[in-house]
Design a protein around this motif. Structure first.
Motif, PDB file in Angstrom:
ATOM      1  N   UNK A   1       0.728  -1.348  -0.013  1.00 17.77           N
ATOM      2  CA  UNK A   1       0.022  -0.171   0.047  1.00 17.77           C
ATOM      3  C   UNK A   1       0.927   1.247  -0.030  1.00 17.77           C
ATOM      4  N   UNK A   2       2.034   1.148   0.318  1.00 14.78           N
ATOM      5  CA  UNK A   2       3.019   2.244   0.545  1.00 14.78           C
ATOM      6  C   UNK A   2       2.624   3.287   1.707  1.00 14.78           C
ATOM      7  N   UNK A   3       1.730   2.751   2.700  1.00 16.99           N
ATOM      8  CA  UNK A   3       1.441   3.536   3.722  1.00 16.99           C
ATOM      9  C   UNK A   3       2.461   3.150   4.802  1.00 16.99           C
ATOM     10  N   UNK A   4       2.567   4.343   5.781  1.00 19.95           N
ATOM     11  CA  UNK A   4       3.504   4.326   6.837  1.00 19.95           C
ATOM     12  C   UNK A   4       2.639   3.303   8.090  1.00 19.95           C
ATOM     13  N   UNK A   5       3.417   2.427   8.259  1.00 21.00           N
ATOM     14  CA  UNK A   5       2.931   1.491   9.415  1.00 21.00           C
ATOM     15  C   UNK A   5       3.891   1.445  10.574  1.00 21.00           C
ATOM     16  N   UNK A   6       4.857   2.251  10.731  1.00 25.51           N
ATOM     17  CA  UNK A   6       5.647   2.361  11.870  1.00 25.51           C
ATOM     18  C   UNK A   6       6.911   3.232  11.531  1.00 25.51           C
ATOM     19  N   UNK A   7       7.511   3.345  12.730  1.00 24.39           N
ATOM     20  CA  UNK A   7       8.769   4.287  12.560  1.00 24.39           C
ATOM     21  C   UNK A   7      10.082   3.465  12.826  1.00 24.39           C
ATOM     22  N   UNK A   8      11.105   4.076  12.424  1.00 23.40           N
ATOM     23  CA  UNK A   8      12.462   3.416  13.069  1.00 23.40           C
ATOM     24  C   UNK A   8      13.467   4.678  13.192  1.00 23.40           C
ATOM     25  N   UNK A   9      14.811   4.088  13.419  1.00 21.38           N
ATOM     26  CA  UNK A   9      15.397   5.441  13.907  1.00 21.38           C
ATOM     27  C   UNK A   9      17.037   5.293  13.145  1.00 21.38           C
ATOM     28  N   UNK A  10      17.444   6.379  12.833  1.00 16.78           N
ATOM     29  CA  UNK A  10      18.831   6.337  12.176  1.00 16.78           C
ATOM     30  C   UNK A  10      19.725   6.599  13.234  1.00 16.78           C
ATOM     31  N   UNK A  11      20.475   5.413  13.535  1.00 17.93           N
ATOM     32  CA  UNK A  11      21.547   5.393  14.578  1.00 17.93           C
ATOM     33  C   UNK A  11      22.862   6.175  14.307  1.00 17.93           C
ATOM     34  N   UNK A  12      23.167   6.119  13.150  1.00 16.65           N
ATOM     35  CA  UNK A  12      24.564   6.809  12.802  1.00 16.65           C
ATOM     36  C   UNK A  12      24.808   6.615  11.343  1.00 16.65           C
ATOM     37  N   UNK A  13      26.088   6.935  10.880  1.00 22.08           N
ATOM     38  CA  UNK A  13      26.923   6.870   9.624  1.00 22.08           C
ATOM     39  C   UNK A  13      28.215   6.487  10.104  1.00 22.08           C
ATOM     40  N   UNK A  14      28.439   5.513   9.412  1.00 21.50           N
ATOM     41  CA  UNK A  14      30.051   5.043   9.768  1.00 21.50           C
ATOM     42  C   UNK A  14      30.800   5.123   8.348  1.00 21.50           C
TER      43      UNK A  14
END
Length: 159
Positions: free
Chosen positions: A65-78
């Motif tokens: 569906x392309x719908x947002x069903x949750x969130x997540x977190x960007x922890x960082x870039x290495x």
């Protein structure tokens, strides 16, 4: 009405029209296009790990569906350091459980992690993700279903 009178009236109407056009043309506000170029930075990126500063986003999408069903977190870039084709990096996220029916859409502002790159001429590509968009210095990508963090990419330094 004679032919001469008709010509005089027509000539007067044309003259009035020309006068109005000239008046509008000389009194109208002029505009000019302008261009302002953003600041540019140029230096060699070095390897290391940076903590999240902000400006990043991560959301979980249903692939059907392309719908947002949750969130997540960007922890960082290495950063893994330079190599012949650019600088390798990886984006770590948490709060996303890979599955066949969901993907994560991630946006990372790479300027939060490095100010050593020339954003005006370089570009980032993601090697382990799809639907990659580059709007310097932000890279946005969608993970593959069942794709696990971290997600690898390469920053190609422009000339």
């Amino acid at each position: 009405m004679t032919w001469a009178a008709t010509c005089r009236r027509l000539l007067a109407a044309v003259g009035a029209l020309v006068a109005v056009v000239l008046m509008v043309g000389t009194t109208a506000t002029r505009t000019a296009a302008s261009w302002s170029d953003g600041a540019t930075f140029a230096a060699q990126a070095s390897s290391g790990t940076w903590a999240t500063v902000g400006g990043d986003s991560c959301e979980v999408l249903n692939i059907y569906t392309g719908q947002v069903v949750g969130t997540c977190t960007v922890d960082g870039v290495t950063f893994m350091g330079p190599w012949e084709n650019g600088t390798r990096f990886s984006v770590a996220i948490s709060g996303f459980q890979p599955a066949n029916d969901v993907v994560a859409r991630v946006s990372v502002d790479l300027s939060n992690y490095s100010d050593d790159w020339n954003w005006a001429t370089g570009f980032a590509q993601m090697d382990s993700a799809q639907n990659v968009e580059w709007a310097a210095p932000v890279v946005t990508f969608t993970t593959y279903p069942n794709g696990f963090s971290p997600f690898s990419g390469t920053y190609i330094q422009g000339s």
